[in-house]
Design a protein around this motif. Structure first.
Motif, PDB file in Angstrom:
ATOM      1  N   ARG A 455       0.753  -1.273   0.046  1.00 26.30           N
ATOM      2  CA  ARG A 455       0.022   0.120   0.078  1.00 26.30           C
ATOM      3  C   ARG A 455       0.827   1.330   0.014  1.00 26.30           C
ATOM      4  N   ILE A 456       1.852   1.298   0.768  1.00 25.38           N
ATOM      5  CA  ILE A 456       2.881   2.333   0.622  1.00 25.38           C
ATOM      6  C   ILE A 456       3.430   2.634  -0.706  1.00 25.38           C
ATOM      7  N   GLY A 457       3.931   1.516  -1.197  1.00 24.51           N
ATOM      8  CA  GLY A 457       4.304   1.655  -2.736  1.00 24.51           C
ATOM      9  C   GLY A 457       3.338   2.208  -3.725  1.00 24.51           C
ATOM     10  N   ALA A 505      -2.816   7.602   1.688  1.00 24.24           N
ATOM     11  CA  ALA A 505      -2.461   6.851   3.008  1.00 24.24           C
ATOM     12  C   ALA A 505      -3.635   6.779   3.683  1.00 24.24           C
ATOM     13  N   LEU A 506      -4.461   7.622   3.884  1.00 24.52           N
ATOM     14  CA  LEU A 506      -5.660   7.595   4.744  1.00 24.52           C
ATOM     15  C   LEU A 506      -6.519   6.813   4.167  1.00 24.52           C
ATOM     16  N   ILE A 507      -6.667   7.067   2.836  1.00 26.43           N
ATOM     17  CA  ILE A 507      -7.804   6.285   1.876  1.00 26.43           C
ATOM     18  C   ILE A 507      -7.339   4.632   2.203  1.00 26.43           C
ATOM     19  N   LEU A 508      -6.010   4.329   2.074  1.00 28.45           N
ATOM     20  CA  LEU A 508      -5.666   2.831   1.909  1.00 28.45           C
ATOM     21  C   LEU A 508      -5.444   2.465   3.435  1.00 28.45           C
ATOM     22  N   LEU A 510      -3.316   3.257   6.098  1.00 32.08           N
ATOM     23  CA  LEU A 510      -2.207   2.990   6.503  1.00 32.08           C
ATOM     24  C   LEU A 510      -1.887   3.224   8.126  1.00 32.08           C
ATOM     25  N   GLU A 511      -1.536   2.628   8.856  1.00 38.76           N
ATOM     26  CA  GLU A 511      -1.506   2.758  10.274  1.00 38.76           C
ATOM     27  C   GLU A 511      -0.351   3.710  10.537  1.00 38.76           C
ATOM     28  N   ASP A 512       0.380   4.023   9.747  1.00 34.48           N
ATOM     29  CA  ASP A 512       1.620   5.011  10.175  1.00 34.48           C
ATOM     30  C   ASP A 512       1.004   6.583   9.881  1.00 34.48           C
ATOM     31  N   LEU A 516       0.974   9.453  12.846  1.00 34.44           N
ATOM     32  CA  LEU A 516       1.400  10.775  12.537  1.00 34.44           C
ATOM     33  C   LEU A 516       0.127  11.631  12.621  1.00 34.44           C
ATOM     34  N   LEU A 517      -0.879  11.493  12.265  1.00 37.15           N
ATOM     35  CA  LEU A 517      -1.845  12.327  12.288  1.00 37.15           C
ATOM     36  C   LEU A 517      -2.526  12.583  13.659  1.00 37.15           C
ATOM     37  N   GLY A 518      -2.258  11.619  14.355  1.00 38.01           N
ATOM     38  CA  GLY A 518      -2.618  11.843  15.791  1.00 38.01           C
ATOM     39  C   GLY A 518      -1.854  12.788  16.644  1.00 38.01           C
ATOM     40  N   ILE A 519      -0.484  12.353  16.269  1.00 33.85           N
ATOM     41  CA  ILE A 519       0.433  13.550  16.971  1.00 33.85           C
ATOM     42  C   ILE A 519       0.188  14.789  16.483  1.00 33.85           C
TER      43      ILE A 519
END
Length: 529
Positions: A455-457, A505-508, A510-512, A516-519
């Motif tokens: 998903r990152i790729g 990344a949000l649509i897919l 991705l936990e990361d 980061l959005l939480g931070i």
């Protein structure tokens, strides 16, 4: 477990933020250096490689491998007073080592012309027009910088143990400011502009020592060394340091060989500036992840919690991929216009042709960005359990492969062969480390990890396509390459990429991205938590 991951992400964000400030100013410094006369630029970049080589070999890598786990274990099991005593003893021993190596480097400087002559069969003979006598003089004056930066880098170890990442991340700003100021304000006072750069290095090195030792005193209570060389911790640290030196040396030998070939090919600048842009995301994100996970896996290693080490390593690989993949793709699709925008200026010493050559080198280096990053993360798993020998074995094989690839590629590809050899050898280095980690801690290739990478790729690839299409549309609209149009043709695609990647990344899911959005939400004014 989730709270630990959140804390690691916060440490990464702190270190990355400070490092970003340093690297942005470093980029400004590089612009100043790039627009100096060609010969002065080539001499400084080549000569500065040697104290930097020693710093890389005995600097951050040695601190992480030999000192951080040792200091962390001492503080956790023996208390604060024993920790301070150990730090003072190791500081004294390390300063002696750095002073001896600085002096040794100065003794070896006269051997340089003979070493360079060995490369004639591969580079077409002695065709360089750079002044060798001036090169040697500059090298003499730059060698003592290693003692200064070595002292500053040592202070990172105790600060990392007490989870103080800020000062260590932004302290290189001082060197950048010193170089920029001396070059812009006092350059005309020197017989050759290269001496302005040398002066800036000295001022920056002294400033970094002052700032780092002040932070070490404030947060750990230590700032003066002791000569307690018989402290058992000193012997243990240097037993760990020995294999690290060998392991780090293998990577630095690669850089040294590259530098020799680049000097003979008069391509030092091309390799340097391409590498600087690749190092920017590596330093901001990749090293931030590696530095941030080490205390956690060191503590897990002290408890013999192999499962925690394995899970933290997978987390480090996944998050570093999430952070650096956009940069990798961005450098591939926007390399040439980015080089022109940053370094080509009216009346400067860096031409459009120089920018094109640098972008060609960067194309081959950018492919290796993920491997460069993952090597940094992977070695932390060995350092956490005080195994500094396994990475040495892999790094030694990688060094040998790099030299063979250089000899095979430099004739048909020129300076681009140096960049391509670096990427291929680092990829081999990573796969070797990854395989050994799997044997030590259990397979790291979980289904969840592979799915995250896919998903990152996908997100990075779509982001790159959007950025490239945007650039092509702007190029068709503004073909004249004026500064205003160059600015638009780079910044607009970057803006598109910065909007597209996190959205995908949000649509897919991705936990990361959610971490980061939480931070960011907690950092925003008026946020809670």
């Amino acid at each position: 477990m989730s709270s630990n991951r959140s804390q690691l992400t916060r440490f990464m964000a702190i270190f990355a933020g400070g490092t970003m400030l340093s690297r942005v100013l470093g980029l400004v410094r590089d612009v100043v250096v790039a627009n100096m006369p060609f010969a002065s630029r080539e001499i400084f970049l080549f000569a500065f490689r040697f104290p930097n080589l020693l710093r890389d070999m005995l600097g951050e890598g040695a601190v992480n491998a030999a000192f951080v786990p040792l200091f962390a274990r001492c503080r956790e099991t023996e208390g604060e007073e024993a920790f301070q005593r150990l730090v003072r003893a190791c500081l004294g021993a390390t300063l002696i080592l750095f002073a001896v190596l600085s002096a040794l480097g100065m003794v070896l400087v006269p051997l340089l012309p003979g070493i360079l002559s060995v490369l004639d069969p591969w580079t077409g003979g002695d065709s360089t027009t750079v002044d060798m006598d001036l090169t040697l003089s500059v090298m003499y004056w730059l060698m003592p910088y290693f003692l200064l930066i070595g002292a500053a880098v040592f202070a990172m170890g105790p600060l990392f143990v007490v989870k103080r990442y800020g000062t260590a991340s932004w302290s290189p700003v001082i060197l950048n400011i010193a170089l920029i100021a001396v070059c812009l304000i006092h350059q005309d006072y020197f017989s050759d502009p290269v001496w302005a750069l040398v002066t800036g290095v000295w001022l920056g090195g002294i400033g970094q020592v002052i700032v780092m030792f002040h932070a070490m005193k404030k947060h750990t209570g230590v700032w003066l060394p002791s000569l307690e060389l018989k402290h058992p911790g000193v012997a243990k640290a240097f037993l760990l340091l020995g294999p690290v030196i060998v392991g780090q040396a293998t990577g630095e030998v690669n850089k040294l060989v590259d530098s020799f070939f680049a000097y003979k090919l008069e391509a030092v600048s091309y390799l340097y500036f391409s590498n600087r842009l690749v190092q920017l995301p590596l330093s901001i994100f990749g090293i931030a992840v590696a530095v941030s996970i080490l205390p956690a896996i060191s503590a897990a290693g002290a408890r013999d919690d192999l499962k925690e080490i394995r899970e933290t390593l997978i987390f480090g690989f996944r998050q570093s991929a999430f952070l650096v993949m956009p940069s990798l793709v961005g450098l591939l699709v926007l390399g040439d216009p980015l080089m022109r925008l940053l370094f080509v200026h009216p009346g400067g010493g860096f031409s459009v042709e120089d920018a094109h050559h640098s972008a060609n080198a960067m194309f081959y280096l950018a492919w290796g960005l993920l491997a460069f990053t993952w090597v940094k993360v992977a070695v932390q798993g060995f350092f956490a359990i005080h195994d500094t020998k396994s990475p040495v074995i892999i790094a030694s094989l990688s060094m040998a492969l790099n030299i063979v690839l250089i000899l095979l590629l430099v004739k048909p590809m020129g300076y681009q062969g140096l960049a391509f050899a670096t990427t291929l050898s680092y990829a081999a280095n990573f796969f070797g480390l990854y395989w050994m980690l799997g044997r030590r801690f259990g397979s790291l290739t979980t289904a969840a990890f592979v799915w995250s990478l896919a998903r990152i790729g996908a997100a990075a690839g779509l982001m790159g396509a959007a950025a490239r299409v945007t650039y092509q549309l702007l190029l068709a609209r503004f073909p004249d390459h004026s500064l205003h149009h160059e600015l638009l043709s780079v910044l607009v695609p970057i803006g598109v990429a910065m909007a597209v990647y996190p959205l995908l990344a949000l649509i897919l899911r991705l936990e990361d991205a959610h971490q980061l959005l939480g931070i960011l939400r907690r950092r925003l004014p008026g946020s809670r938590g």
